[in-house]
Write an enzyme that holds these catalytic residues in place. Structure first.
Site, PDB file in Angstrom:
ATOM      1  N   CYS A 274      21.588 -41.599 -48.021  1.00 52.13           N
ATOM      2  CA  CYS A 274      20.383 -42.041 -48.736  1.00 52.13           C
ATOM      3  C   CYS A 274      20.361 -41.663 -50.216  1.00 52.13           C
ATOM      4  CB  CYS A 274      19.141 -41.488 -48.041  1.00 52.13           C
ATOM      5  SG  CYS A 274      18.864 -42.167 -46.402  1.00 52.13           S
ATOM      6  N   PHE A 275      20.340 -40.371 -50.507  1.00 49.52           N
ATOM      7  CA  PHE A 275      20.165 -39.957 -51.893  1.00 49.52           C
ATOM      8  C   PHE A 275      21.211 -40.550 -52.843  1.00 49.52           C
ATOM      9  CE2 PHE A 275      17.470 -35.823 -51.323  1.00 49.52           C
ATOM     10  CZ  PHE A 275      16.494 -36.581 -50.722  1.00 49.52           C
TER      11      PHE A 275
END
Length: 448
Positions: A274-275
């Site tokens: 995600c990040f």
């Protein structure tokens, strides 16, 4: 319209976990994936990835016939009233997201809707840049179904905020639900579904536009990534100053209620699915709007360099790393998962190999994934102590709970040279530094 009949497209971390959680609350859920082997494995009660409590929950809903997986998109749509899109949106080389899976599943749903007379609600949970739900998903579904959004089918954007390793808990105990709605009918239906799912434990619900909901997900992850990169930058400054410790600095910051303590744990940087992807996607999206996101670029840059701090610390402790045996504790990008996507361990191990080191690694869950990545270029330990045996330096990369129980004596007894780099700040610095060679992220007095 029976909101208890749900289909979920994409059975990765988000889709499968969400599916079994819905089913565990009495919803009848059909999961859809194009990977036939994955579908077969899931129907046999074997998740294709590790997530705490997922296997038990999957077995339970399968036995109660509340969930099954299929490769047939038409079967799923025709036997459900709500379809959640949970397919991946991987990064392209330029950092922008690849929407081919979202487009493909939208066409599949559209084709299935062509033969359905009932109103159907489509909910996008995949992370997509602003405008995607309205301009891509809606348009593709309308094209292939011949139906009209807002008349024949509803459309919402409902971002997920799950953390791998605690995804099931995050679903059952969500701190908020964001509903981006094409129209009020779509939003009302999705809210009704969540009211039934949560009952008296319903979290706050924010209803807004499709575009706001899409951007909230990116802004949320970018902000959390910024906090981590910020405290890592502070940690790097602390290492230049004798008598400073970033854990104390972070504690002082966290007591400010405007800041709070969460995501102020200095370490080797963030990884996962995600990040890294979301920060790069937001940077790319901003640039397409002719805006230079200076802060986001800096957040990303700090994170790209942070893992190499561990290698430099190891060199400070034991000198030239050539032919030195380096033990790596932790391979997954975070504890509680076997996921190694963008894991900082990959950067660290590759740099150690470049330095001529002999690497031996151990992780409680990610060993199989590590073998697929590194092959025979490193050694694989069967246990923590097997990893430490005859090592010249140990680098703690992932803060699994079992690593926290290690004492200085464990390293002294089993290593050739007891030297430890604490990349996640789980060891007591005074105790360790008094008994062996020790360095830690954000601890002054141990590196230049």
């Amino acid at each position: 319209m029976d909101l208890n009949r749900v289909s979920v497209f994409g059975l990765g971390y988000v889709g499968l976990t969400f599916s079994v959680c819905l089913a565990s609350k009495g919803f009848n859920v059909i999961g859809v994936d194009v990977d036939e082997s994955k579908v077969n494995s899931i129907n046999l009660g074997e998740p294709p990835f590790y997530e705490p409590d997922l296997k038990d929950l999957l077995s339970d809903v399968l036995s109660k016939k509340l969930f099954y997986a299929t490769t047939s998109h038409s079967e799923a749509v025709l036997n459900s009233s709500v379809s959640f899109i949970c397919v991946g949106t991987p990064s392209k080389p330029d950092g922008s997201i690849d929407l081919k899976y979202v487009e493909h599943v939208s066409s599949d749903i559209g084709l299935a809707l062509k033969g359905k007379d009932e109103y159907h609600l489509i909910v996008v949970r995949s992370t997509v840049t602003p405008g995607t739900t309205r301009n891509l998903v809606r348009s593709v579904v309308e094209k292939y179904s011949g139906k009209i959004c807002g008349v024949d089918f509803g459309l919402c954007m409902n971002p997920e905020f799950l953390r791998e390793g605690s995804a099931i808990n995050d679903i059952f105990n969500s701190d908020r639900i964001v509903i981006g709605e094409f129209d009020s009918k779509s939003g009302d239906l999705l809210k009704k579904l969540y009211v039934e799912f949560y009952g008296d434990n319903l979290p706050p619900i924010l209803r807004t536009s499709l575009e706001n909901a899409e951007l909230i997900k990116y802004a949320n992850n970018a902000f959390l990534a910024m906090k981590i990169s910020f405290i890592n930058e502070v940690a790097n400054i602390c290492e230049k100053i004798d008598g400073t410790d970033v854990t104390i600095i972070a504690k002082g910051l966290g007591l400010d209620h405007r800041i709070n303590h969460r995501f102020l744990n200095a370490g080797l940087g963030w990884g996962g699915s995600c990040f890294p992807k979301d920060v790069k996607a937001l940077i790319s999206f901003a640039r397409k709007l002719d805006y230079d996101p200076v802060l986001l670029r800096a957040v990303n840059k700090v994170n790209e360099l942070q893992p190499y701090r561990a290698v430099e610390m190891a060199k400070k402790l034991i000198g030239d790393l050539r032919d030195k045996r380096i033990a790596i504790l932790g391979l997954s990008f975070k504890p509680g998962t076997d996921d190694m996507r963008n894991a900082v361990s990959i950067k660290i191990i590759n740099r150690l190999i470049e330095e001529g080191a002999i690497v031996i690694a151990y992780d409680p869950a990610a060993m199989d994934n590590a073998k697929r990545i590194f092959g025979d270029s490193i050694e694989y330990a069967s246990s923590i102590l097997d990893c430490l045996k005859d090592a010249d330096c140990t680098i703690l990369v992932t803060e699994w709970s079992e690593f926290r129980d290690l004492t200085p004596e464990d390293f002294i007894k089993h290593m050739r040279i007891p030297a430890v780099v604490d990349g996640r700040r789980i060891f007591h610095p005074k105790e360790f530094s008094s008994k062996l060679k020790f360095a830690a992220i954000g601890l002054g007095g141990f590196v230049d």
